[in-house]
Design an enzyme around this catalytic site. Structure first.
Site, PDB file in Angstrom:
ATOM      1  N   GLY A  22       2.132   2.550  -2.859  1.00 51.97           N
ATOM      2  CA  GLY A  22       2.132   3.137  -4.195  1.00 51.97           C
ATOM      3  C   GLY A  22       2.866   2.264  -5.211  1.00 51.97           C
ATOM      4  N   THR A  73       7.685  -6.792  -5.702  1.00 50.09           N
ATOM      5  CA  THR A  73       7.641  -7.623  -4.495  1.00 50.09           C
ATOM      6  C   THR A  73       7.383  -6.759  -3.276  1.00 50.09           C
ATOM      7  OG1 THR A  73       8.772  -9.297  -3.173  1.00 50.09           O
ATOM      8  CG2 THR A  73      10.150  -7.539  -4.049  1.00 50.09           C
ATOM      9  N   HIS A  74       6.789  -7.380  -2.254  1.00 49.90           N
ATOM     10  CA  HIS A  74       6.678  -6.717  -0.944  1.00 49.90           C
ATOM     11  C   HIS A  74       7.563  -7.453   0.070  1.00 49.90           C
ATOM     12  CE1 HIS A  74       3.367  -4.364  -2.389  1.00 49.90           C
ATOM     13  NE2 HIS A  74       2.511  -5.348  -2.438  1.00 49.90           N
ATOM     14  N   SER A  97      -4.709   2.688   4.271  1.00 48.84           N
ATOM     15  CA  SER A  97      -4.854   2.061   2.959  1.00 48.84           C
ATOM     16  C   SER A  97      -4.900   0.528   3.092  1.00 48.84           C
ATOM     17  CB  SER A  97      -3.684   2.498   2.069  1.00 48.84           C
ATOM     18  OG  SER A  97      -3.833   1.986   0.774  1.00 48.84           O
ATOM     19  N   LYS A 148       0.796  -1.235   0.000  1.00 49.60           N
ATOM     20  CA  LYS A 148       0.000   0.000   0.000  1.00 49.60           C
ATOM     21  C   LYS A 148       0.828   1.284   0.000  1.00 49.60           C
ATOM     22  CE  LYS A 148      -3.329  -1.045  -0.762  1.00 49.60           C
ATOM     23  NZ  LYS A 148      -3.576  -1.657  -2.097  1.00 49.60           N
TER      24      LYS A 148
HETATM   25  P1  A3P Z   1      -4.972   4.743  -0.938  1.00 52.58           P
HETATM   26  O1  A3P Z   1      -5.635   3.493  -0.451  1.00 52.58           O
HETATM   27  O2  A3P Z   1      -4.471   5.598   0.193  1.00 52.58           O
HETATM   28  O3  A3P Z   1      -5.805   5.520  -1.892  1.00 52.58           O
HETATM   29  P2  A3P Z   1      -0.166  -0.296  -3.770  1.00 52.58           P
HETATM   30  O4  A3P Z   1      -0.167  -0.151  -5.259  1.00 52.58           O
HETATM   31  O5  A3P Z   1       1.181  -0.420  -3.163  1.00 52.58           O
HETATM   32  O6  A3P Z   1      -1.128  -1.376  -3.355  1.00 52.58           O
HETATM   33  O7  A3P Z   1      -0.700   1.072  -3.174  1.00 52.58           O
HETATM   34  C1  A3P Z   1      -2.038   1.447  -3.306  1.00 52.58           C
HETATM   35  C2  A3P Z   1      -2.165   2.872  -2.847  1.00 52.58           C
HETATM   36  O8  A3P Z   1      -1.540   3.742  -3.820  1.00 52.58           O
HETATM   37  C3  A3P Z   1      -3.620   3.307  -2.747  1.00 52.58           C
HETATM   38  O9  A3P Z   1      -3.652   4.316  -1.723  1.00 52.58           O
HETATM   39  C4  A3P Z   1      -3.837   3.899  -4.142  1.00 52.58           C
HETATM   40  O10 A3P Z   1      -4.944   4.748  -4.240  1.00 52.58           O
HETATM   41  C5  A3P Z   1      -2.516   4.659  -4.304  1.00 52.58           C
HETATM   42  N1  A3P Z   1      -2.236   4.991  -5.709  1.00 52.58           N
HETATM   43  C6  A3P Z   1      -2.353   4.214  -6.794  1.00 52.58           C
HETATM   44  N2  A3P Z   1      -2.053   4.895  -7.916  1.00 52.58           N
HETATM   45  C7  A3P Z   1      -1.738   6.147  -7.520  1.00 52.58           C
HETATM   46  C8  A3P Z   1      -1.348   7.334  -8.224  1.00 52.58           C
HETATM   47  N3  A3P Z   1      -1.248   7.358  -9.553  1.00 52.58           N
HETATM   48  N4  A3P Z   1      -1.087   8.442  -7.491  1.00 52.58           N
HETATM   49  C9  A3P Z   1      -1.200   8.432  -6.153  1.00 52.58           C
HETATM   50  N5  A3P Z   1      -1.571   7.339  -5.434  1.00 52.58           N
HETATM   51  C10 A3P Z   1      -1.842   6.212  -6.104  1.00 52.58           C
END
Ligand code: A3P
Length: 299
Positions: free
Chosen positions: A50, A108-109, A139, A48
């Protein structure tokens, strides 16, 4: 052979001291035996933070900002997730990677200790994206609501308790971020912050391009920023994860592209939760000097 019914909403399974998503933890030897290629590029994050965003940015940088080329496939195929494995749905990161043409971008995480040794031996380039812990917790809570591979989160209060104790997939945010930060001293690793990317995408994308040996002109940088903005990605079915089976990711419970902002934690944390969080944060993060910001104004 396990089926999806056997892995949905199961408790986490410990792998070498780290809580792991049950489905991914089955047949863990496959991870330990994984062989990287020296030209693999690893995108590593705590969940989570990004990951999808930076994956699309990296793909765009490597394709010189060519939007059409970047529409060639969905993000989960362009950037396979190493540890992903869902019995019954025929989803496996390792199987996907066997047919992914090099140079491969691999998501990867995994904590440092669980990443297959071969990545270190091959000195593969890595990009680590970190996000402030409070927004990650919010998130992650919402992701647990919509992702059947994770245990249900319980109430927000219960979830926050688990998050602070590191009793969530991949373990403690604190350990993850600190150990990846340390690793950059000895490995080709670009360490970036979600909040910087949000606030000053051009500078951060230039850093990515330079790390990957690319020089991009202003127009290309602007195109990448536009194509990878939250608003564009939210409505782009190639990257918003709506292509995943709804039995696994249920966007009606919470969309994958949820808010994409800095500071949403303020809508969830009570004063008491915030004080408790800050006290634990201070203790855990007393060592290295991170520049996390939890509010875009304070950046
Ligand atoms: P939120 O739940 O706070 O909105 P991951 O891809 O690691 O699973 O992370 C998901 C998070 O990144 C979510 O956060 C998602 O909305 C946010 N996210 C995805 N694309 C994004 C973008 N282009 N700009 C900013 N945040 C983004």
């Amino acid at each position: 052979m396990a089926t999806t019914e056997d892995v949905w909403r199961k408790d986490l399974k410990m792998i070498h001291g780290y809580p792991m998503i049950y489905a991914f933890a089955l047949d863990w030897e496959r991870m330990e035996e994984f062989q990287s290629r020296p030209d693999d590029l690893v995108i590593s994050t705590y969940p989570k933070s990004g990951t999808t965003w930076i994956s699309e940015i990296v793909d765009m940088v490597l394709n010189d900002g060519n939007v059409e080329k970047c529409k060639r496939d969905v993000i989960t195929s362009k950037v396979p997730m190493l540890e992903m494995s869902v019995p019954g749905l025929n989803i496996s990161g390792i199987e996907q990677l066997k047919t992914t043409p090099p140079p491969r971008i691999i998501k990867t995480h995994l904590p440092i200790d669980l990443l297959p040794k071969s990545f270190w031996e091959n000195k593969c380039k890595m990009i680590y994206l970190a996000r402030n812990a409070k927004d990650v917790a919010v998130s992650f809570y919402h992701f647990d609501l919509m992702n059947s591979l994770h245990p249900l989160p319980g109430t927000w209060e219960e979830y926050l308790h688990k998050f602070l104790a590191g009793n969530v997939p991949y373990g403690s945010w604190f350990s993850h971020v600190k150990s990846w930060w340390e690793k950059k001293k000895e490995h080709p690793l670009l360490f970036l912050y979600y909040e910087d990317l949000k606030q000053n995408p051009k500078e951060e994308i230039k850093k990515i391009a330079s790390f990957l040996g690319k020089t991009l002109d202003n127009e290309t940088l602007d195109r990448i920023i536009h194509h990878t903005s939250f608003e564009m990605m939210k409505d782009n079915p190639m990257v918003n994860c709506t292509h995943m089976p709804s039995s696994m990711l249920d966007h009606s419970k919470s969309p994958f592209m949820r808010k994409g902002v800095v500071g949403d934690w303020k809508n969830y944390f009570t004063v008491a939760q915030n004080e408790k969080f800050d006290a634990i944060y201070k203790k855990e993060m007393s060592g290295p000097t991170f520049k996390f910001c939890t509010d875009i104004q304070s950046a």
